[in-house]
Each structure stands twice: as C-alpha cells, then as structure tokens.
Design a protein around this motif. Sequence first.
Motif, PDB file in Angstrom:
ATOM      1  N   GLY A 138      -8.343  -8.303  40.667  1.00 55.55           N
ATOM      2  CA  GLY A 138      -7.820  -7.860  39.268  1.00 55.55           C
ATOM      3  C   GLY A 138      -6.671  -7.066  39.606  1.00 55.55           C
ATOM      4  O   GLY A 138      -6.498  -6.828  40.692  1.00 55.55           O
ATOM      5  N   GLY A 139      -5.934  -6.980  38.314  1.00 50.75           N
ATOM      6  CA  GLY A 139      -4.826  -6.127  38.530  1.00 50.75           C
ATOM      7  C   GLY A 139      -3.762  -6.592  39.228  1.00 50.75           C
ATOM      8  O   GLY A 139      -2.896  -6.023  39.977  1.00 50.75           O
ATOM      9  N   VAL A 140      -3.500  -8.235  39.227  1.00 51.47           N
ATOM     10  CA  VAL A 140      -2.609  -8.738  40.283  1.00 51.47           C
ATOM     11  C   VAL A 140      -1.176  -8.430  39.520  1.00 51.47           C
ATOM     12  O   VAL A 140      -0.181  -8.079  40.377  1.00 51.47           O
ATOM     13  N   GLU A 141      -1.067  -8.609  38.475  1.00 48.84           N
ATOM     14  CA  GLU A 141       0.389  -8.334  37.684  1.00 48.84           C
ATOM     15  C   GLU A 141       0.962  -7.144  37.849  1.00 48.84           C
ATOM     16  O   GLU A 141       1.907  -6.803  38.349  1.00 48.84           O
ATOM     17  N   GLU A 142      -0.206  -5.911  37.952  1.00 46.97           N
ATOM     18  CA  GLU A 142       0.375  -4.656  37.957  1.00 46.97           C
ATOM     19  C   GLU A 142       0.934  -4.062  39.286  1.00 46.97           C
ATOM     20  O   GLU A 142       1.520  -3.505  39.565  1.00 46.97           O
TER      21      GLU A 142
END
Length: 253
Positions: A222-226
Amino acid sequence: MRRRRLYEGKGKVLFEGPEPGTVVQYFKDDATAFNGEKTGTITGKGVLNNRISEFLLSRLNDVGIPTHFIRRLNMREQLVREVEIVPVEVVVRNVAAGSFAKRFGVEDGTPLPRAIVEWYYKSDALNDPLVTEEHITSFGWATPQDLDEMMQVALRVNDFLSGLFIGCGLRLVDFKLEFGRLWEDEDMRLVLADEISPDSCRLWDVESGERMDKDRFRKDLGGVEEAYQEVARRLGVLPEAGPTDIQGPTVMQ
C-alpha cells in the motif's frame, strides 16, 4: 500531436523524435512486477518518474557520466538520443534484498561487504535470466571492452547516487541500469539509457527502513503513490500541482 510509435514497453512508450537521432519517451502509469505476472496502475507514476529520472540523469551528465537524456518536454515526456540498446541489464547491489537474498539464503536487508555487480539478459520471454560475462561475450551481446566500461560506469553511478540519496535520508539498496550504443558518424560510444527512478531502484528510508519504491506494489504494502511522491519531494522535484495527467500523443498508423 501525431507521432509514429516506435516501441511500447512496460512503463514507457517511445515515439519518433522531432529531429533525426532523437526519440520521445512517454512515461506511463502502468505497473508490472514478476516479469509481467502482476499488473496494475500507480496513479501519477509516469509524471513522477519523468521528473525523478530527469533530475538524476541530468546530475550524472553534470559529473561526466554520459546518458541519452537531452531534456524534459512536459509532464510525461522526455527528449532523448536514439541509441541501440545493449541487451544486458546491469544490476548493482549494496544490500541483500529481493531475488538476491532468496538466491543466497541471506536475510533481507543484510549489508553487503562491497557493491556487487550482476548481469541479466534482457529478455521478457526468458524472464531476464542471470548471466555471466562468458555468456554475454559468447553470444555477442557485448564485447569484453563494453563490459569493462559498463562495470566502471555502473560503480561510478553507484558511488554518486548512494551519496545523493543518503543526503535525502534514503539508502540505495540496489538498482538496474541499461546502456545504449550511441552512433555519431562512424564513432560509437556507450551511454546510460532508459530511466533511473523508483521503478528501477530499491530505496529504503535510512531511519525507519520503510520501502520507498516499486516493492510497495510488488509486496502489496500500500501507499505506492505516496512513496513515489515522497522520493520526488526529497529530491526537490515534486510537481507543484502534484502528479497531474496529460494526454498522450495520437499514434500514427
């Protein structure tokens, strides 16, 4: 704008450039892992990778390491020199991670005594197998002189990028480089090609060890874009308006 498409890969599309000897690289949001077995989309990845790769390749050009990069054209496109890609990927490892850790039974995150350079045959159909210098020279993918130069450049890039990223609080765990043959009249020289971004590097936060690269996609963290945005922010290249989109060029049939 209408342009002739030359090639489409996992993360980029190459279009005919505005001048002879140039190519336009268009960065996509498509994400793949495990040689295409896992696919998805990372919103804004193409915009961020364009900016990050522009910054890193420009810095390498500045310190005398030749690359194919000329300039960024817009949010998703770069103008680069047309090169003949050497079908060998060069991977430099500073810390045991991923397939390397599994292959040698080493705990993920173990620092290596020195930088280790590995060679992989660039072939999706064969899952980019690990190869030796004997394989490379025997099949004519590169000469011994080419390999010596690629090794030296890869280690110089490692020294430079490791210092640059440490200054941003990031550890350069490992990364992949590609090289291209740039022909100028009758002369040929090897230059760095493709891109350098969180797609092609493992970057861990120095303090927390948090993954800040495509492993977040590979491992469903998760949180790839961030994570991609944070890398761009630390490098000082995060677009002011955020990773907004632009339309790609119309492909000529």
